[in-house]
Scaffold this motif. Structure first.
Motif, PDB file in Angstrom:
ATOM      1  N   ALA A  15       0.831  -1.211   0.000  1.00 56.16           N
ATOM      2  CA  ALA A  15       0.000   0.000   0.000  1.00 56.16           C
ATOM      3  C   ALA A  15       0.861   1.255   0.000  1.00 56.16           C
ATOM      4  O   ALA A  15       0.541   2.241  -0.675  1.00 56.16           O
ATOM      5  N   LEU A  16       1.958   1.221   0.724  1.00 56.57           N
ATOM      6  CA  LEU A  16       2.844   2.378   0.811  1.00 56.57           C
ATOM      7  C   LEU A  16       3.504   2.691  -0.533  1.00 56.57           C
ATOM      8  O   LEU A  16       3.571   3.847  -0.950  1.00 56.57           O
ATOM      9  N   LEU A  17       3.963   1.672  -1.229  1.00 57.04           N
ATOM     10  CA  LEU A  17       4.702   1.867  -2.478  1.00 57.04           C
ATOM     11  C   LEU A  17       3.808   1.987  -3.710  1.00 57.04           C
ATOM     12  O   LEU A  17       4.265   2.456  -4.750  1.00 57.04           O
ATOM     13  N   ASN A  18       2.566   1.567  -3.605  1.00 57.99           N
ATOM     14  CA  ASN A  18       1.654   1.583  -4.749  1.00 57.99           C
ATOM     15  C   ASN A  18       0.620   2.693  -4.561  1.00 57.99           C
ATOM     16  O   ASN A  18      -0.328   2.551  -3.797  1.00 57.99           O
ATOM     17  N   LYS A  19       0.778   3.795  -5.289  1.00 54.41           N
ATOM     18  CA  LYS A  19      -0.125   4.936  -5.151  1.00 54.41           C
ATOM     19  C   LYS A  19      -1.557   4.601  -5.550  1.00 54.41           C
ATOM     20  O   LYS A  19      -2.483   5.291  -5.157  1.00 54.41           O
ATOM     21  N   LYS A  20      -1.756   3.544  -6.313  1.00 48.38           N
ATOM     22  CA  LYS A  20      -3.095   3.146  -6.749  1.00 48.38           C
ATOM     23  C   LYS A  20      -3.804   2.255  -5.725  1.00 48.38           C
ATOM     24  O   LYS A  20      -4.995   1.995  -5.856  1.00 48.38           O
TER      25      LYS A  20
END
Length: 79
Positions: A15-20
């Motif tokens: 969740a932190l690394l994936n802006k989507k």
């Protein structure tokens, strides 16, 4: 709030690394707790899960994150 020990799970990092990711905003808010923790535990299996889940995205960002887990003093990776 101050946490001495945190377990780093794949879902948080994804969740932190994936802006989507639908939890990206929430993960960003919680990231400060991770930085302030005395010890952050994770496993190689969790790091593999992160790499696999984000392999279609920004590979260099994911590789950098995984390498940093091994280099950061307060992060302990269980083999």
């Amino acid at each position: 709030m101050n946490y001495n020990t945190i377990f780093l799970d794949a879902s948080f990092v994804i969740a932190l690394l994936n802006k989507k990711d639908k939890h990206h905003h929430q993960a960003n808010k919680l990231f400060d707790f991770l930085l302030k923790a005395k010890v952050v535990w994770t496993t190689e299996l969790v790091l593999c899960e992160i790499g696999n889940a984000l392999s279609r995205g920004d590979k260099l960002k994911v590789i950098r994150f995984i390498k940093d887990c091994y280099k950061t003093k307060n992060i302990k990776v269980v083999h």
